[in-house]
Scaffold this active site. Structure first.
Site, PDB file in Angstrom:
ATOM      1  N   ARG A  49      24.232  -3.578 -13.743  1.00 43.19           N
ATOM      2  CA  ARG A  49      24.181  -3.042 -15.229  1.00 43.19           C
ATOM      3  C   ARG A  49      23.367  -1.718 -14.975  1.00 43.19           C
ATOM      4  O   ARG A  49      22.839  -1.398 -13.855  1.00 43.19           O
ATOM      5  CB  ARG A  49      23.504  -3.956 -16.135  1.00 43.19           C
TER       6      ARG A  49
ATOM      7  N   ARG B 137      31.285  -5.307 -18.595  1.00 40.94           N
ATOM      8  CA  ARG B 137      30.835  -6.400 -19.239  1.00 40.94           C
ATOM      9  C   ARG B 137      30.233  -6.075 -20.460  1.00 40.94           C
ATOM     10  O   ARG B 137      29.959  -4.671 -20.903  1.00 40.94           O
ATOM     11  CB  ARG B 137      29.588  -6.777 -18.358  1.00 40.94           C
TER      12      ARG B 137
ATOM     13  N   SER C 254      19.244 -11.080 -20.225  1.00 36.60           N
ATOM     14  CA  SER C 254      20.496 -11.724 -19.634  1.00 36.60           C
ATOM     15  C   SER C 254      20.251 -12.122 -18.141  1.00 36.60           C
ATOM     16  O   SER C 254      19.737 -11.359 -17.482  1.00 36.60           O
ATOM     17  CB  SER C 254      21.676 -10.746 -19.861  1.00 36.60           C
TER      18      SER C 254
ATOM     19  N   GLN D  81      24.365  -9.228  -4.113  1.00 34.83           N
ATOM     20  CA  GLN D  81      23.375  -8.325  -4.620  1.00 34.83           C
ATOM     21  C   GLN D  81      23.632  -6.880  -4.174  1.00 34.83           C
ATOM     22  O   GLN D  81      23.664  -6.698  -3.033  1.00 34.83           O
ATOM     23  CB  GLN D  81      22.051  -8.975  -4.412  1.00 34.83           C
TER      24      GLN D  81
ATOM     25  N   SER E 104      21.939 -13.677 -14.280  1.00 34.77           N
ATOM     26  CA  SER E 104      23.028 -13.276 -13.478  1.00 34.77           C
ATOM     27  C   SER E 104      24.115 -14.410 -14.102  1.00 34.77           C
ATOM     28  O   SER E 104      25.335 -14.199 -14.100  1.00 34.77           O
ATOM     29  CB  SER E 104      22.628 -13.348 -12.163  1.00 34.77           C
TER      30      SER E 104
ATOM     31  N   ARG F 260      -4.152 -23.967  13.909  1.00 37.19           N
ATOM     32  CA  ARG F 260      -3.511 -22.757  13.475  1.00 37.19           C
ATOM     33  C   ARG F 260      -2.450 -22.614  14.835  1.00 37.19           C
ATOM     34  O   ARG F 260      -2.858 -22.208  15.897  1.00 37.19           O
ATOM     35  CB  ARG F 260      -4.446 -21.384  13.324  1.00 37.19           C
TER      36      ARG F 260
END
Length: 434
Positions: free
Chosen positions: A52, A111, A120, A143, A122, A201
């Site tokens: 968009r 759209r 809005s 994407q 996806s 760790r």
């Protein structure tokens, strides 16, 4: 190995995934139901890039140039060249984005304003797309902000859907990051480890890390989307390489992504060849196009010293640089710039001259680069292996090139294009060594 697609595929009776925020538009069911009568047709897999025009983080981010290419162009090139899709679409509400999408060879779904709002999702936009395209059985939502995506990634995911029977597949990246709980004043005053024991760790090489969604793509079958999910059914992840997992959200991401895409991005089907010759238009590329005339009628031009350094950089790399102009430029004036470049002026057919130079040097077109800014440069720009244009070049020239500089002509465009050539040649040499 391009990627890792291991990982347990999870089958569930009730799809679970990322729900939409708010109620999505009602979906009109596909009359085929994914099945054909008589001879069964293969399922129609469509790539869909949502783009968009109202991006808040970076205005018109989807077509802002990244490494000389509109951002959306990187994923469109990968999707189209993968051959994995029956159709490749861009869903947009903006004219400029539509034009760029078509230039790259994609189809466009305009759209509605209803699915183009800040609120809005996806899923809203995907459902609207499916309402208009009953032929589509599977959607690969890619994407636009993942410019390091490669065709091989998409080919393997398409195979997972078609051949291995997955209903949904999404991209992930492996990270070695230790997570800690957030401190909240008045609630939790100390932090706690979430995925490690500080007393033991682990070293990075002793730990497999964790998988995170990287947002590059979400593939899902129509029946899942009908129920409001992009992840569910028999689902699996696809692990992408860390260097290919690039996402652009805010301005600070841009320079990092630009360097990453130059080194790890996908540049097209044809392998890059080593550039041996750069031809540069004089007026509007070497100069800014302004001509000054002295009192004694002598022509005076200006140029940027950075561009002279760029030319020198190419020569040191073994790339010859030649200059060309359709105007009757003063060779004496140009010689005074001490660029030490062969040049032709008053040229009526630039393509013929460049072709003659190419043959003289024994080069193929893929070994020639061209920087142009005018309509008269169009044919050369389309023919060569590597093409560029300054930021202020005419629209005809910009549409014909693979790289658009950030700098204007006469203001560093040659230096920028020279650095771009050197980076790509480094990529070519690394490929040859491998």
């Amino acid at each position: 190995m391009d990627s890792v697609e291991k990982g347990a595929a999870t089958s569930v009776s009730n799809p679970r995934g990322r729900p939409s925020r708010g109620r999505p538009p009602k979906l009109q069911r596909n009359s085929r139901g994914g099945q054909g009568r008589g001879v069964e047709k293969p399922p129609h897999l469509a790539a869909l890039i949502l783009a968009r025009g109202g991006s808040k983080g970076i205005p018109l981010k989807n077509i802002k140039h990244l490494a000389g290419v509109p951002l959306i162009g990187w994923v469109l090139r990968a999707a189209l060249d993968s051959g994995a899709f029956q159709s490749v679409w861009v869903s947009t509400d903006h004219d400029e984005i539509e034009n760029v999408a078509k230039q790259f060879g994609a189809q466009v779904h305009r759209r509605s304003s209803e699915v183009s709002k800040d609120s809005s999702t996806s899923l809203d936009a995907i459902i609207e797309f499916l309402n208009y395209h009953n032929e589509v059985d599977i959607v690969g939502n890619i994407q636009a902000t993942s410019p390091c995506l490669h065709p091989t990634d998409l080919q393997k995911v398409a195979e997972m859907i078609r051949e291995e029977g997955y209903d949904s597949v999404f991209s992930v990246v492996r990270r070695h990051q230790f997570r800690w709980s957030e401190i909240q004043k008045g609630v939790r005053e100390v932090t706690e480890p979430l995925n490690l024991n500080p007393a033991k760790r682990p070293r990075r090489q002793d730990w497999d890390g964790e998988l995170y969604e990287n947002g590059s793509f979400y593939f899902a079958k129509r029946h899942l989307i009908e129920m409001g999910y992009l992840q569910g059914g028999k689902m699996a992840y696809y692990e992408m390489r860390a260097e290919h997992s690039v996402d652009i959200d805010v301005d600070i991401d841009w320079p990092i992504a630009e360097q990453r895409v130059l080194r790890y991005g996908y540049f097209g089907k044809e392998k890059l060849k080593e550039i041996k010759l750069l031809v540069c238009n004089i007026d509007g590329c070497l100069t800014n196009g302004h001509i000054y005339v002295s009192g004694d009628q002598k022509e005076i031009i200006s140029y940027d010293v950075k561009d002279a350094i760029g030319i020198s950089l190419l020569k040191k790399s073994g790339i010859e640089v030649r200059l060309i102009s359709e105007r009757a430029c003063s060779k004496q004036t140009l010689s005074s710039l001490k660029l030490d470049c062969k040049m032709e002026v008053s040229v009526s057919d630039k393509l013929a001259v460049v072709d003659e130079w190419r043959k003289e040097m024994g080069l193929c077109w893929k070994e020639v680069a061209y920087l142009g800014n005018e309509v008269s440069d169009e044919e050369c720009l389309k023919r060569v292996g590597l093409s560029g244009a300054p930021a202020d070049a005419c629209s005809t020239a910009q549409k014909a090139v693979g790289y658009i500089c950030k700098c204007n002509g006469g203001r560093g465009a040659i230096r920028e294009f020279a650095e771009h050539i050197c980076l790509l040649m480094e990529k070519v040499n690394n490929s040859c060594q491998k």
